[in-house]
Design an enzyme around this catalytic site. Structure first.
Site, short mmCIF file in Angstrom:
data_model
loop_
_atom_site.label_atom_id
_atom_site.label_comp_id
_atom_site.label_asym_id
_atom_site.label_seq_id
_atom_site.Cartn_x
_atom_site.Cartn_y
_atom_site.Cartn_z
N GLU A 89 0.86 -1.19 0.00
CA GLU A 89 0.00 0.00 0.00
C GLU A 89 0.89 1.23 0.00
O GLU A 89 1.94 1.24 0.64
CB GLU A 89 -0.92 0.03 1.22
CG GLU A 89 -1.80 1.27 1.26
CD GLU A 89 -2.94 1.20 2.27
OE1 GLU A 89 -3.81 2.08 2.23
OE2 GLU A 89 -2.95 0.26 3.08
N CYS B 259 -6.65 1.05 2.91
CA CYS B 259 -7.49 2.25 3.03
C CYS B 259 -7.35 3.15 1.81
O CYS B 259 -8.24 3.94 1.50
CB CYS B 259 -7.12 3.02 4.29
SG CYS B 259 -7.62 2.18 5.81
N ASN C 177 -12.50 -2.91 0.98
CA ASN C 177 -11.49 -3.03 2.02
C ASN C 177 -12.01 -2.47 3.32
O ASN C 177 -12.34 -1.28 3.39
CB ASN C 177 -10.22 -2.27 1.60
CG ASN C 177 -9.20 -2.20 2.72
OD1 ASN C 177 -8.48 -3.15 2.97
ND2 ASN C 177 -9.13 -1.06 3.40
N GLU C 178 -12.11 -3.31 4.34
CA GLU C 178 -12.42 -2.87 5.71
C GLU C 178 -13.68 -2.02 5.83
O GLU C 178 -13.73 -1.07 6.60
CB GLU C 178 -11.23 -2.10 6.31
CG GLU C 178 -10.02 -2.97 6.58
CD GLU C 178 -8.94 -2.24 7.36
OE1 GLU C 178 -9.18 -1.11 7.81
OE2 GLU C 178 -7.84 -2.80 7.50
#
Length: 829
Positions: free
Chosen positions: A61, A251, A383-384
């Protein structure tokens, strides 16, 4: 990534000697009369789980300047003058540049292209100098560096391009003639005359000129790829032999605006990460505000990610946004047309990766230099997300479209940002009901949590969705963190039929630009170094095996007493007022009573923030401060009731009420209105790292007084909010420091005995190979160091040591050093 923070267990009584011979750590010789402290029993006739070649991988990331200023080899910072306050409050279009003379950044119809909107107008006789990253531009004597710039001049101009540092010239200067007319690319090459880490690149113009995309690249990139990667960082990833590469986040993927470029608004800054922005000629790629607080150039884009995965022999695993934001933002975008466009973009991505050169997007891949497909088999959606219902509705639409056109692609879902709690439970229920193939789990916890949860996947449904453990790490880069992760990884391998993919996170951190820690590889502009966690990952990833050989081991006797500690009050990015604090023993004895009508002398200030008495309340008034802990009482208190009245006054979150407080790194707290006031949870901190013990969705109202009661009995805790039972937990799970797993490498025939001894004493161990016919020698790789040892640029106390052990038999004794990870590779006859 998700925000969260234990106490490492210790044990005494195991003793053994170790010999340091010829630089190798060897076990002490065993004798027949020795009493062993542990036993490992292997059953080579039983069938354990098969382990996929892709089980362990890496997750990249763009966080901590992992791309620009990191893996992406470009040496010029802000090369296209696109930095903005949208990226970072301290930024402007000339960040990292200094001007001598007259120059201004312009955004008008004369720009290079629609996505590269800013350019520099440089007056005759003026110059600009770029400072690079960290201390400056790094060059090494004798190595070549390629300069390029896009420029135009109304009447022609000559650019003088030079490299220098405070001590003078670093390479022979170059002169570039800019022709009269429109934008064109100009190039030159430098050979460094000496080594420097604080170089500067200067471009001076004899006449008025416009400049954009000012670039300096080392010629020696990884695999000598154009627009390539920093060699030492890429080589560290390759050395892991990863089975997959997950990218580009995190994120980073599902945050920011989901809007498109429009003629009315111009290029939308702070967009979500969209793959089509990142391919094609680099001068035509967008730049974007990075979720982690800086600018990302997209010079390292989807084509480069696919190419890197191929170069290191890893399966590519991209992640695309699902139009439900996460990472504390928690919004679902309601726009059917936009959803359909993102789904189509995802289908186009698969075609870009796998399509023939005759297809629209396969042709674009071929035009970039790669006519052969990249063999994409897995793709992650989202994602999340903290909104599992909204996410699943959109996920199903993505999956249906992908399966209709590409039925062989595995579509990966996720379970939110934590290892447990209401969001996690709801997400998993929805994933099971939807028949999802694979679920991406993420968690960051204390070392103790990892020692306690080796059995996490033992009870998962063998017929349910498989697990992709896409992000995990314990809080820290000391060897004790690596030890705890190693112990946990033995459980991942034992359950390889459930956990098919796993990757530590994050991968990289530039030491001067850190938004998140811990990280696997640290670097600056001149060096890179492996964390203790990296060494653990490498040991496992280079010695996986093809199947698990079932084995059992004795455990460590558990010693435990009641939860003990003082009490505390805290806030996180919030101002709050506390009143009427009472602590009462189980026998009714008053241990503490404070209505703050006098002073606050009984409270010890151990965190940040600003505390003061106001109108008979104890108030924390710094709205930006995080973890403002004040504590009172005795660290030996146990079996008590804590009452607090709390009122949120302003800020992002709620309030934090602590109990079992031993010191600044060891406590429990009830976090009410955490995670941007979306969730309440009990977290346990040990040695500074946190783990979530129980959580529920919930918010805290501003201006409302809440009655908070916490009942501590032994290891059991019950929590009450405004007189109603909110929840509770029993913290009695042992943190087992001795863990093992055995695998078989079918190609070599080796049995690989993997043992983690995460305690401060040696472990003499009787190993029974169950009648296996084996050679008498074993190749041994050992990681052993002090628990607090940390690798740095100049010191590497955590490094593998190889040796040979000659005492192997069907039954033999081996002493595993204190605080160690040991792999024995034993040849089978």
């Amino acid at each position: 990534m998700s925000r969260s923070t234990t106490r490492t267990r210790w044990r005494v009584g195991l003793t053994a000697t170790a010999l340091l011979t010829a630089g190798a750590l060897l076990p002490a010789p065993a004798h027949a009369e020795d009493v062993t402290d542990y036993t490992i029993t292997v059953d080579p006739t039983a069938q354990g789980a098969e382990i996929d070649d892709t089980m362990y991988g890496v997750f990249f990331e763009d966080i901590n300047r992992a791309a620009d200023g990191g893996l992406y080899a470009e040496l010029v910072q802000n090369r296209s003058f696109e930095y903005s306050t949208v990226d970072n409050r301290s930024y402007n279009p000339l960040t990292s540049w200094t001007v001598d003379g007259a120059a201004q950044v312009v955004n008008d119809a004369g720009r290079l292209n629609e996505r590269n909107r800013n350019y520099l107008s440089l007056a005759a006789g003026s110059s600009v100098t770029n400072a690079g990253y960290n201390t400056g531009i790094r060059v090494e004597k004798g190595k070549k560096y390629d300069f390029s710039v896009w420029a135009r001049a109304e009447s022609g101009s000559t650019l003088a391009v030079s490299l220098q540092d405070a001590d003078g010239t670093l390479a022979t200067a170059r002169r570039v003639a800019v022709r009269t007319g429109g934008w064109a690319k100009y190039e030159a090459a430098f050979t460094a005359s000496r080594t420097s880490s604080d170089g500067r690149l200067t471009v001076a113009s004899s006449g008025a000129a416009a400049l954009d995309m000012v670039s300096l690249f080392p010629r020696d990139t990884y695999k000598h790829q154009s627009n390539g990667l920093r060699k030492d960082l890429a080589e560290k990833v390759a050395a892991l032999r990863p089975g997959f590469l997950r990218f580009p986040g995190g994120c980073l993927v599902n945050t920011g605006s989901m809007q498109d470029y429009s003629e009315a608004s111009g290029w939308q800054r702070a967009r979500s990460y969209q793959w089509k922005d990142t391919i094609g000629p680099v001068e035509e790629r967008a730049t974007n505000a990075n979720f982690w607080g800086y600018n990302q150039s997209y010079g390292l884009g989807y084509y480069e990610y696919f190419r890197f995965a191929e170069d290191i022999g890893a399966m590519p695993l991209p992640v695309v946004p699902a139009l439900v934001t996460g990472c504390g933002q928690n919004q679902a975008v309601v726009d059917d047309a936009l959803l359909k466009r993102h789904i189509q973009d995802t289908l186009d991505l698969i075609e870009f990766a796998n399509g023939p050169v005759t297809s629209t997007w396969g042709k674009k891949r071929a035009q970039m230099g790669h006519p052969k497909p990249f063999h994409l088999t897995h793709i992650g959606i989202g994602n999340e997300e903290n909104l599992p219902v909204e996410f699943m509705a959109r996920f199903k639409e993505f999956r249906a479209a992908i399966e209709a056109r590409y039925p062989d692609i595995t579509v990966v879902s996720n379970s939110g940002p934590d290892d447990a709690g209401s969001t996690f439970d709801t997400a998993w229920q929805l994933n099971r009901e939807a028949g999802v193939d694979m679920v991406d789990e993420h968690y960051y916890n204390s070392p103790q949590w990892f020692l306690q949860n080796n059995d996490r996947y033992d009870s998962y449904d063998r017929n349910g969705p498989k697990v992709f453990l896409g992000e995990y790490a314990s809080w820290g880069n000391a060897f004790k963190n690596g030890l705890a992760e190693a112990a946990f990884m033995t459980g991942l391998e034992r359950n390889a039929d459930i956990v098919e993919l796993a990757s530590y996170a994050p991968l990289f951190a530039n030491e001067d630009y850190v938004q998140w820690s811990p990280d696997m590889v640290w670097f600056n502009n001149q060096a890179s170094w492996n964390s203790a966690n990296y060494e653990v990952q490498k040991l496992f990833m280079n010695n996986v095996g093809d199947r698990v050989v079932p084995s059992t081991a004795t455990s460590t006797p558990s010693v435990s007493g009641p939860i003990t500690g003082a009490v505390g009050l805290s806030t996180w990015a919030t101002t709050a007022a506390y009143d009427d604090v009472r602590v009462t023993g189980a026998d009714g004895t008053t241990l503490l009573s404070d209505d703050f009508s006098g002073d606050a002398s009984r409270w010890k200030h151990t965190g940040g923030g600003s505390w003061s008495l106001q109108d008979g309340q104890y108030v924390q008034t710094d709205v930006a401060a995080e973890n403002t802990m004040v504590s009172a009482g005795d660290a030996n208190w146990h079996d008590y009731d804590l009452h607090v009245k709390a009122t949120k006054k302003s800020g992002k979150e709620g309030f934090l009420v602590a109990f079992g407080v031993k010191d600044t790194g060891n406590y429990y707290w009830w976090n009410l209105g955490g995670w941007n006031n979306t969730t309440s949870a009990v977290e346990q901190a040990a040695d500074g790292g946190k783990s979530t013990l129980v959580s529920k969705a919930g918010t805290i109202e501003t201006g409302r007084a809440y009655d908070i009661d916490i009942k501590v009995r032994g290891r059991q805790v019950t929590l009450y909010l405004d007189g109603q039972e909110w929840g509770g937990f029993t913290d009695d799970k042992p943190a087992e420091p001795f863990r093992q797993v055995v695998t078989e490498d079918e190609k070599s025939g080796d049995l690989i005995v993997k043992v983690v001894n995460a305690q401060s004493a040696d472990a003499r161990t009787a190993i029974d190979l169950g009648g296996a016919r084996v050679a008498t020698k074993a190749r041994v790789t050992t990681l052993a160091a002090a628990p607090d040892a940390v690798n740095t640029e100049t010191e590497t106390p955590v490094a593998p040591v190889t040796s040979t052990f000659t005492g192997v038999a069907d039954k033999f004794t081996y002493t595993f050093p204190a605080n160690s990870v040991t792999f024995l590779r034993i040849k089978q006859k």
